[in-house]
Write an enzyme that holds these catalytic residues in place. Structure first.
Site, PDB file in Angstrom:
ATOM      1  N   HIS A  43       2.569   2.188  -1.590  1.00  0.00           N
ATOM      2  CA  HIS A  43       1.400   2.229  -0.725  1.00  0.00           C
ATOM      3  C   HIS A  43       1.692   1.431   0.543  1.00  0.00           C
ATOM      4  O   HIS A  43       2.369   0.397   0.491  1.00  0.00           O
ATOM      5  CB  HIS A  43       0.188   1.637  -1.453  1.00  0.00           C
ATOM      6  CG  HIS A  43      -1.096   1.805  -0.703  1.00  0.00           C
ATOM      7  ND1 HIS A  43      -1.504   3.021  -0.191  1.00  0.00           N
ATOM      8  CD2 HIS A  43      -2.067   0.906  -0.351  1.00  0.00           C
ATOM      9  CE1 HIS A  43      -2.662   2.867   0.436  1.00  0.00           C
ATOM     10  NE2 HIS A  43      -3.012   1.607   0.355  1.00  0.00           N
ATOM     11  N   HIS A  55      -5.319   0.485   6.106  1.00  0.00           N
ATOM     12  CA  HIS A  55      -4.528   1.410   5.287  1.00  0.00           C
ATOM     13  C   HIS A  55      -5.333   2.660   4.980  1.00  0.00           C
ATOM     14  O   HIS A  55      -6.554   2.623   4.868  1.00  0.00           O
ATOM     15  CB  HIS A  55      -4.059   0.733   3.992  1.00  0.00           C
ATOM     16  CG  HIS A  55      -5.154   0.209   3.121  1.00  0.00           C
ATOM     17  ND1 HIS A  55      -5.253   0.493   1.774  1.00  0.00           N
ATOM     18  CD2 HIS A  55      -6.223  -0.596   3.385  1.00  0.00           C
ATOM     19  CE1 HIS A  55      -6.310  -0.115   1.251  1.00  0.00           C
ATOM     20  NE2 HIS A  55      -6.910  -0.780   2.221  1.00  0.00           N
ATOM     21  N   CYS A 144      -0.773   7.866   3.137  1.00  0.00           N
ATOM     22  CA  CYS A 144      -0.725   6.530   3.738  1.00  0.00           C
ATOM     23  C   CYS A 144       0.577   6.268   4.488  1.00  0.00           C
ATOM     24  O   CYS A 144       0.603   5.516   5.470  1.00  0.00           O
ATOM     25  CB  CYS A 144      -0.947   5.460   2.673  1.00  0.00           C
ATOM     26  SG  CYS A 144       0.299   5.457   1.354  1.00  0.00           S
TER      27      CYS A 144
END
Length: 214
Positions: A43, A55, A144
């Site tokens: 991530h 994010h 992401c």
């Protein structure tokens, strides 16, 4: 539909949220690219300063609830998984601890991987701030990693997506895969007892895979 357990393999993370010390926060600079290793994926986020990370994260809750206090809370695994399926996400700001979700944070690791030179930190952070809010999510085509790569390097690419697609292509195109698919098809027809049932199952499964890949 794939069982929820399968999605948990890809997206589940430890629910333990580790505290982030002041010394750790002092290491981060505005515009840094932060990475959090998960079980089978990574991530990504952009550090904005003052213990804030922008994010892109899938989240179903904004679609089903207008309770902004609840929406602003840390995104749980179930919210994330349902967001992936529904393709709804947002670029949001969380603390470093909420972003890390108990995992180790890597800083600017992609600088050694990407051929493009990183932009100035302030420009990176401004790009991230301009994209805050709801966004259409795609597991393969805009996740992401695409978001942070655009912010820091000016190009929305995902190395994770490339590696995944390469692995799938090699698997699907292999001779062994063709044999196994044929055997599975025959076995399914014998088990279900009719070609119509097989067609229905195949159609539903194919539709779901195409939906997630789009």
């Amino acid at each position: 539909m794939f069982p929820l357990q399968l999605f948990n393999i890809f997206f589940a993370t430890s629910p333990v949220k580790a505290a982030v010390s002041e010394d750790a926060l002092s290491v981060y600079k505005r515009g840094d690219l932060l990475e959090v290793p998960r079980t089978l994926f990574t991530h990504f986020g952009i550090y904005l300063g003052d213990n804030r990370v922008a994010h892109l994260i899938p989240d179903i809750l904004p679609v089903i609830s207008k309770n902004q206090a609840a929406v602003r809370k840390m995104v749980t695994n179930h919210r994330l998984i349902l967001g992936v399926i529904a393709k709804v996400a947002s670029v949001r700001v969380d603390s470093v601890a909420d972003f890390a979700y108990g995992s180790e944070v890597l800083v600017n690791h992609m600088d050694d991987v990407c051929s493009q030179r990183a932009l100035e930190g302030e420009e990176v952070a401004r790009r991230a701030e301009k994209l805050l809010g709801s966004i259409t999510y795609s597991l393969l085509w805009y996740n992401c990693e695409h978001f942070v790569m655009y912010c820091r390097y000016g190009m929305a690419i995902s190395y994770q997506t490339f590696k995944f697609c390469t692995a799938v292509r090699k698997t699907v195109c292999s001779r062994t895969s063709a044999y196994l698919t044929a055997l599975l098809g025959v076995g399914t027809m014998l088990y279900l007892g009719s070609a119509t049932s097989l067609t229905t199952v195949t159609t539903l499964l194919t539709s779901f895979i195409l939906w997630m890949a789009s």
